[in-house]
Design a protein around this motif. Structure first.
Motif, short mmCIF file in Angstrom:
data_model
loop_
_atom_site.label_atom_id
_atom_site.label_comp_id
_atom_site.label_asym_id
_atom_site.label_seq_id
_atom_site.Cartn_x
_atom_site.Cartn_y
_atom_site.Cartn_z
N VAL A 288 0.83 -1.21 0.00
CA VAL A 288 0.00 0.00 0.00
C VAL A 288 0.86 1.25 0.00
CG1 VAL A 288 -1.86 -1.17 1.26
CG2 VAL A 288 -0.16 0.16 2.53
N GLN A 289 0.28 2.34 -0.49
CA GLN A 289 0.88 3.65 -0.32
C GLN A 289 0.58 4.16 1.09
OE1 GLN A 289 -0.80 5.70 -3.88
NE2 GLN A 289 1.34 5.92 -4.53
N PRO A 290 1.32 5.14 1.58
CA PRO A 290 1.20 5.53 2.99
C PRO A 290 -0.09 6.24 3.35
CG PRO A 290 2.69 7.01 1.86
CD PRO A 290 2.39 5.89 0.91
N GLY A 291 -0.79 6.81 2.36
CA GLY A 291 -2.01 7.54 2.67
C GLY A 291 -3.24 6.68 2.80
N VAL A 292 -3.14 5.38 2.52
CA VAL A 292 -4.27 4.47 2.72
C VAL A 292 -4.56 4.39 4.21
CG1 VAL A 292 -5.08 2.09 2.46
CG2 VAL A 292 -3.63 3.12 0.69
N THR A 293 -5.82 4.57 4.58
CA THR A 293 -6.18 4.46 6.00
C THR A 293 -6.51 3.02 6.33
OG1 THR A 293 -8.55 4.84 5.66
CG2 THR A 293 -7.13 6.80 5.95
N ARG A 294 -6.47 2.71 7.62
CA ARG A 294 -6.73 1.32 8.03
C ARG A 294 -8.16 0.90 7.67
NH1 ARG A 294 -9.85 0.57 12.34
NH2 ARG A 294 -10.40 2.39 13.59
N GLU A 295 -9.13 1.80 7.78
CA GLU A 295 -10.51 1.45 7.45
C GLU A 295 -10.65 1.21 5.95
OE1 GLU A 295 -13.31 4.24 8.99
OE2 GLU A 295 -12.80 3.85 11.09
N ALA A 296 -10.00 2.06 5.13
CA ALA A 296 -10.06 1.88 3.68
C ALA A 296 -9.43 0.55 3.27
CB ALA A 296 -9.37 3.04 2.98
N LEU A 297 -8.32 0.19 3.90
CA LEU A 297 -7.67 -1.08 3.57
C LEU A 297 -8.58 -2.24 3.92
CD1 LEU A 297 -5.31 -2.78 2.62
CD2 LEU A 297 -4.33 -2.60 4.92
N ASN A 298 -9.18 -2.21 5.08
CA ASN A 298 -10.03 -3.34 5.48
C ASN A 298 -11.29 -3.44 4.63
OD1 ASN A 298 -8.55 -4.74 7.44
ND2 ASN A 298 -9.00 -3.18 8.97
N THR A 299 -11.80 -2.30 4.16
CA THR A 299 -12.92 -2.34 3.22
C THR A 299 -12.50 -3.00 1.92
OG1 THR A 299 -13.92 -0.34 4.18
CG2 THR A 299 -14.56 -0.92 1.94
N HIS A 300 -11.30 -2.66 1.46
CA HIS A 300 -10.76 -3.23 0.22
C HIS A 300 -10.55 -4.74 0.36
CE1 HIS A 300 -8.39 -2.89 -3.57
NE2 HIS A 300 -7.70 -3.89 -3.05
N LEU A 301 -10.15 -5.20 1.54
CA LEU A 301 -9.81 -6.60 1.75
C LEU A 301 -11.00 -7.50 2.05
CD1 LEU A 301 -6.70 -6.11 4.07
CD2 LEU A 301 -6.64 -6.82 1.67
N ARG A 302 -12.11 -6.91 2.45
CA ARG A 302 -13.19 -7.69 3.05
C ARG A 302 -13.68 -8.82 2.16
NH1 ARG A 302 -17.20 -3.60 4.80
NH2 ARG A 302 -15.57 -3.12 6.32
N ASP A 303 -13.83 -8.58 0.86
CA ASP A 303 -14.39 -9.62 -0.01
C ASP A 303 -13.39 -10.73 -0.31
OD1 ASP A 303 -12.68 -8.30 -1.71
OD2 ASP A 303 -14.15 -7.94 -3.29
N GLN A 304 -12.14 -10.57 0.20
CA GLN A 304 -11.14 -11.63 0.02
C GLN A 304 -10.93 -12.43 1.30
OE1 GLN A 304 -7.70 -10.60 -2.51
NE2 GLN A 304 -8.50 -8.51 -2.50
N GLY A 305 -11.76 -12.15 2.31
CA GLY A 305 -11.67 -12.90 3.55
C GLY A 305 -10.46 -12.55 4.39
N LEU A 306 -9.91 -11.35 4.20
CA LEU A 306 -8.69 -10.92 4.90
C LEU A 306 -8.95 -9.63 5.66
CD1 LEU A 306 -6.16 -11.45 1.97
CD2 LEU A 306 -6.56 -13.00 3.89
#
Length: 469
Positions: free
Chosen positions: A119-137
């Motif tokens: 990830v780039q440094p400006g990604v927030t933790r909530e945005a990352l987890n939203t992005h990951l959710r459909d992959q079960g991670l």
């Protein structure tokens, strides 16, 4: 407001750099008073020290160009994430250029089979987890605020899940950074372990932007658990609650979260979040695993809690109920402010060995009472870390002096218990006097590293090391 030390300014260099960067970045460089003040903002009592300009890079190469320009003219560079830090990390005591990384917000790659992402440094933790959710991670580090991952690495953040999943130090596999001369380095690759050379990633994690600017992170991920169970339990005293925590950890229950709210915090949560919890010390817990495993962990904790006078024990695996409890925990800062409308909330944290936790928390409550301070306590007590939010009238000099005395006393107490003056807030400007008390001669070697990597002291000057100019 707590006064922050000003450092000598390089007026000519600052003017030159702003001109060069304005020509290069156009409207992505801003010098308006409001945006500069926002980027000197700090959610604490340290006075605002605004930068002279704010620039918004999009790429690592942009950051490198900015740093090279500043280095050529000896102008300070202050990295900025979301501005949620608590110890003056983003202030600009010598002026200079704030590098706002929030537009570097792309998830560059997810390697689900390897349980990692880039990830780039400006990604927030909530945005990352939203992005990951459909992959079960999911990415487990949860400091409460929706902080940027670059900022979380720079301050070695942790939070509610640290008792099971560790801190940012444990969850960054490697990183890319721009060093004080503008050179771009990579500290490693995606292997889960390495014996190749000095561990530069761990050097930059927690350096608070004083050694370089993190521009890319390779992060360790976790699979979303099959089952998640939450529990809450009230206790007759903070001491009893803390002793239940100690027993839970010593018993080896793999608890994912275990959070303490003292009486005042529970009162605030009830009022702010519409809960109806008994207004006595409370533990909130979360268990991850299989359906049977999570249920068994909750049941075992319930038995331990009973030994320490725990009452109103309730466990739930319902998502709605779990989210309601944890949202109330994350809203504690705002909830506690309502205990004294108009007051400023001064948040400080310490961390001690788990065996000293009960003693440290109860002593802290007593000290606040002796000074006449309203100071609710919450904590990630599974790893011995707790926070005190002192509610004071900043116009009342006597109250401010008492708050300063309290913070100093608490830092000294934690250090005397072989703990630390900060479990996760970092040093910044606010805790610099206590770092040498905690680490002694080791700070001389930190200063030597800083001088070697950043001889002109342009990277976030005035932070971490006492006497740094």
């Amino acid at each position: 407001m707590m006064q922050a030390t000003a450092l000598p300014r390089n007026e000519t260099g600052i003017e030159t750099v702003i001109g060069v960067l304005k020509q290069r970045f156009g409207d992505r460089l801003q010098t308006g008073a409001a945006i500069r003040e926002q980027h000197g903002h700090t959610t604490t009592w340290i006075e605002n020290q605004s930068p002279d300009a704010v620039v918004f890079p999009h790429t690592t190469q942009d950051v490198s160009e900015i740093v090279k320009t500043c280095a050529a003219h000896r102008v300070p560079v202050i990295p900025f994430g979301t501005g949620t830090s608590l110890e003056g990390h983003v202030n600009a005591p010598a002026g200079g250029i704030s590098v706002d990384l929030m537009q570097m917000d792309k998830v560059l790659a997810v390697h689900a089979e390897d349980l990692d992402c880039v990830v780039q440094p400006g990604v927030t933790r909530e945005a990352l987890n939203t992005h990951l959710r459909d992959q079960g991670l999911f990415f487990p580090i949860d400091p409460g605020a929706n902080a940027s991952l670059g900022g979380m690495a720079a301050t070695r953040a942790s939070g509610t899940n640290a008792v099971r999943y560790g801190t940012m130090r444990d969850n960054v596999l490697s990183l890319e950074a721009v060093m004080p001369d503008g050179q771009i380095i990579r500290t490693g690759h995606r292997a889960k372990k390495s014996s190749a050379g000095y561990d530069l990633a761990r050097l930059l994690i927690g350096a608070e932007g004083t050694l370089g600017i993190i521009t890319e992170l390779t992060l360790r991920l976790q699979g979303i658990p099959e089952a998640i169970s939450s529990a809450r339990c009230s206790f007759p005293s903070v001491d009893a609650a803390c002793r239940a925590v100690m027993m839970t950890i010593q018993y080896g229950i793999p608890v994912a979260r275990i959070e303490l709210l003292d009486e005042m915090s529970v009162q605030a949560a009830n009022a702010y979040s519409g809960l109806s919890l008994p207004e006595t010390p409370l533990l909130l817990l979360e268990f991850h695993g299989s359906e049977s495993g999570a249920a068994e962990q909750a049941e075992t904790f319930g038995q331990i809690a009973e030994e320490f006078g725990g009452t109103d024990f309730a466990a739930t695996s319902t998502t709605e109920e779990r989210n309601k409890l944890w949202q109330a925990r994350h809203d504690m800062y705002w909830a506690c402010l309502q205990l004294r409308p108009g007051a400023r909330g001064i948040s400080t944290d310490v961390c001690v060995p788990i065996s000293r936790l009960a003693e440290c928390v109860t002593s802290t409550q007593q000290k606040a009472a002796d000074l006449g301070l309203l100071a609710p306590i919450v904590g990630h007590v599974g790893d011995g870390n707790f926070h005190t939010l002192i509610l004071i009238d900043m116009q009342n000099t006597e109250e401010v002096a008492k708050a300063e005395e309290f913070v100093g006393w608490l830092n000294d107490l934690a250090i005397s218990m072989e703990g630390t003056c900060t479990g996760e807030h970092g040093i910044g400007q606010g805790k610099r006097p206590y770092l040498i008390k905690e680490l002694g001669a080791a700070t001389q070697y930190m200063a030597a590293i800083k001088a070697a990597l950043d001889p002109e002291n342009i990277m976030n000057p005035g932070k971490v090391l006492a006497g740094q100019s």
